[in-house]
Design a protein around this motif. Structure first.
Motif, short mmCIF file in Angstrom:
data_model
loop_
_atom_site.label_atom_id
_atom_site.label_comp_id
_atom_site.label_asym_id
_atom_site.label_seq_id
_atom_site.Cartn_x
_atom_site.Cartn_y
_atom_site.Cartn_z
N CYS A 153 -5.39 7.79 -3.57
CA CYS A 153 -6.52 6.87 -3.93
C CYS A 153 -5.98 5.74 -4.83
N GLY A 154 -5.11 6.47 -5.59
CA GLY A 154 -4.47 5.06 -6.68
C GLY A 154 -3.79 4.26 -5.94
N ALA A 155 -2.74 4.73 -5.39
CA ALA A 155 -1.92 3.76 -4.56
C ALA A 155 -2.74 2.87 -3.67
N LEU A 208 -5.74 1.82 -4.22
CA LEU A 208 -6.75 0.80 -5.22
C LEU A 208 -5.78 0.01 -5.36
N ALA A 209 -4.39 0.20 -5.87
CA ALA A 209 -3.35 -0.70 -6.03
C ALA A 209 -3.29 -1.95 -5.08
N LYS A 222 -6.13 -3.94 -4.79
CA LYS A 222 -6.02 -5.13 -5.95
C LYS A 222 -4.99 -6.03 -5.98
N LYS A 223 -3.93 -5.80 -5.37
CA LYS A 223 -2.98 -6.83 -5.24
C LYS A 223 -3.21 -7.64 -4.01
#
Lengths: 336, 339
Positions: free
Chosen positions: A141-143, A145-146, A149-150
């Motif tokens: 999920c964090g990857a 999300l990154a 965002k990018k």
């Protein structure tokens, strides 16, 4: 149904051969130094001995999930994986030499020998895995999300077993991914066994894919351990994720030919089960499809098989020939 | 704002200002956690950030600590610099695996190839009768796990500089703020924690303890809110002719052993005042470091440790006061050591 190109199919076939040979060769390598009379008297097996000590979880039989998925992934897409990680590491493009060397605990390995076979990290190919059940999903999920965002169209695939679908991390992560519309593809490798506990002993419903409905995302079950079927279903999920349409849950029913770990006596398996599973081997299935559709000649086939064997052989030779890390490295890399 | 040179901020405001300045400087910095956006953090550490940076960079999360703390690790591995808050340190039980098996270890297991620039903030401490599940410190527990930098500020100046330092660090940093020094309008606090804070960006380096009061008779090693209790005790003792050197550790990992050892070599007496649990923790570690160096240090009396004496934090006010070391306990202990 999304169909792979002939080139993609041939790639999948070769990757499956490499994975199968890598895993089945490891069965024997792993036993080196672990059997009497080389070990402590009275033991039948010593897990901590030999050139490849520690636990060893092999994925022979589960190749279709890895290649059917990774056929859609680019270098910039991320994978978070499990304690049984070799098949999708290889299919993702992780260096097989560095992978083998890590398993041997050598300084040329992915983590300079600090991780071992359950903890493989390849920053360049955006690959990571964990020995903890269900732990890869939050990080996926964090990857994702990154990536969002990018402003990139990168997707993240997270693999986990059907046993992990009963962990809180699965449910928390599905909710979070759907809530934030994250480009994550959750791929459940259902090989029927959480070590010895069968799915019907552990899971209240027959298909984990049905749990997707509880989180407002598509859920699809692939029941036949067919690489082409996995390719089609995952292809759709990857397209959705890349287009910003959010996460998907895919359940792939697959087969674990070997024990949970090597040295597993497998007393929980019905007699003859593995032999029966091997009669419908997914590599043969893809081979027959390639031959029947005139996509692969006999010469082609031989060339692919020889190349796959040579790749695996070279990887294990590289691993054996490499040096162990100097013990002065032990305190390095706690922090960067 | 008055005279800029004398501007004072609460610790909460200093922390959020540090985050804001890093968010201005680096678009990869973002904040997430429970009630960090609209509410501004239950303890004010993210106050004002939502209005300034919007919901894409200041994100309220579901109550899914495993998912969002794991997500912080995953995002950090991809080059983002998340600041993630978990409301109370006491809640880490539900998500410990993502912290101690992943955030703390992935750099090492990758042979240093993975970077994890994540800051995990959390509230610690008692003193306001919130009982056993909302009053712990637990920094010793996390300092015990290799791979986590442990930051425990005692005042606003340090809090801002260490927040900026934490965000710029490529390693996971756990940042512990004590509720009783945040300067909240709804909880009594030690006003000494509200200090002058420069408007410009600055860092306070990790691994440098601060001698907050010089003295010759005894070294008092402490941190966080206990710094303020220690200073009260030191002032009282000074009037009785006892000169106490008070050391604020500021970070546990890395730990500034030299400042401790140099001080004890000078004073020949050591007392540790801590709000974490007594046994197997921070106070024992400080004492062990001194014990390992007795070839160059003389102690004129046995060391003393003040900490929570191995019971859960009780609710009832007289019981809580008895469980958590107070200024008077420090004072009495030191008098005993000087006798």
């Amino acid at each position: 149904m999304i169909e792979p190109t002939t080139d993609k199919m041939l790639w999948m076939y070769e990757q499956m051969l490499i994975i199968r040979e890598f895993e089945e060769t490891m069965v024997n390598i792993y036993l080196e130094g672990k059997l009497p009379p080389e070990i402590q008297e009275g033991l039948a097996f010593d897990i901590g001995s030999g050139p490849v000590p520690g636990e060893m979880h092999l994925a022979a039989g589960q190749e279709p999930v890895a290649v059917g998925t990774c056929a859609h992934l680019k270098k910039d897409d991320t994978i978070t994986g499990t304690h049984r990680p070799h098949h999708f590491a290889i299919a993702k493009g992780v260096s097989i030499n560095a992978l083998a060397a890590e398993i041997f605990g050598k300084v040329t390995g992915l983590g300079r020998g600090k991780g071992g076979h359950m903890h493989l990290f390849d920053v360049e190919n955006k690959f990571g895995c964990s020995g903890i059940i269900g732990a890869g999903m939050p990080q996926a999920c964090g990857a994702a999300l990154a990536a969002k965002k990018k402003g990139k169209d990168w997707v993240t695939v997270t693999f986990f077993g059907e046993g992990a679908a009963n962990q809180g991390s699965f449910h928390e992560s599905l909710n979070l991914a759907a809530l934030w519309n994250l480009p994550v593809i959750f791929i459940c490798e259902d090989n029927s066994y959480a070590i010895s506990v069968t799915k019907d002993e552990s899971t209240a419903i027959a298909n984990n894919a049905d749990r997707a409905a509880g989180y407002g995302m598509p859920g699809v079950s692939v029941d036949n351990n067919d690489a082409l079927e996995v390719f089609s279903v995952v292809g759709e999920a990857v397209s959705r994720a890349r287009a910003g349409e959010g996460p998907s849950l895919i359940e792939c029913k697959t087969d674990r030919y070997l024990g949970h770990f090597q040295g597993d006596a497998e007393a929980y398996r019905p007699e003859g089960e593995v032999e029966k599973l091997r009669e419908n081997d997914p590599i043969d299935l893809l081979r027959d499809h390639l031959v029947a559709s005139d996509a692969m000649s006999d010469d082609n086939e031989k060339e692919i098989k020889d190349r796959a064997s040579a790749t695996v052989k070279a990887a294990y030779e590289f691993a054996r020939a490499s040096d162990y890390p100097d013990t002065s490295e032990v305190a390095q890399h706690v922090f960067v | 704002m008055g005279n800029e040179n004398n501007r004072e901020l609460t610790m909460a405001a200093a922390i959020s200002e540090g985050m804001a300045q890093e968010m201005e400087r680096d678009e990869n910095v973002f904040v997430m956690g429970e009630d960090v956006a609209k509410y501004g953090g239950i303890f004010g550490a993210t106050g004002g950030l939502l209005d300034r940076f919007g919901a894409d960079r200041v994100m309220d999360t579901p109550i899914s600590e495993t998912a969002f703390i794991g997500a912080a690790t995953g995002a950090a591995a991809e080059g983002m610099r998340p600041v993630v808050e978990l409301m109370f340190v006491d809640f880490f039980g539900v998500c410990m695996d993502q912290i101690y098996n992943h955030m703390a270890k992935n750099i090492y297991m990758s042979g240093g190839n993975v970077k994890l620039p994540v800051v995990l903030t959390t509230a610690i401490g008692g003193g306001y009768n919130d009982a056993a599940q909302h009053s712990q410190c637990l920094y010793g527990l996390f300092a015990h796990v290799p791979g986590l930098k442990i930051v425990v500020p005692s005042n606003a100046y340090d809090a801002k500089g260490m927040m900026i330092e934490a965000i710029r660090d490529d390693n996971p940093v756990m940042y512990f703020f004590h509720k009783g020094i945040m300067g909240l309008l709804w909880m009594a606090y030690f006003t000494g924690s509200t200090t002058h804070v420069p408007e410009e960006s600055y860092t306070v380096p990790f691994g440098k303890a601060k001698v907050v009061r010089e003295g010759n008779d005894i070294t008092l090693v402490t941190l966080s809110q206990m710094v303020h209790k220690s200073m009260q005790a030191a002032e009282t003792l000074e009037s009785d002719g006892i000169s106490v050197e008070v050391i604020d550790l500021r970070t546990l990992v890395p730990l500034d052993k030299d400042t401790i050892l140099n001080s004890v070599a000078k004073t020949n007496r050591l007392c540790v005042a801590d709000e974490d649990y007594l046994s197997f923790g921070l106070s024992g570690e400080i004492v062990a470091i001194v014990a390992e160096n007795l070839d160059s240090i003389d102690l004129t009396c046995p060391v003393k440790r003040l900490a929570v004496k191995d019971m859960p934090i009780p609710y009832s006010p007289p019981l809580e006061n008895a469980a958590i070391p107070q200024s008077s306990d420090i004072e009495n202990t030191i008098r005993g050591m000087m006798a």
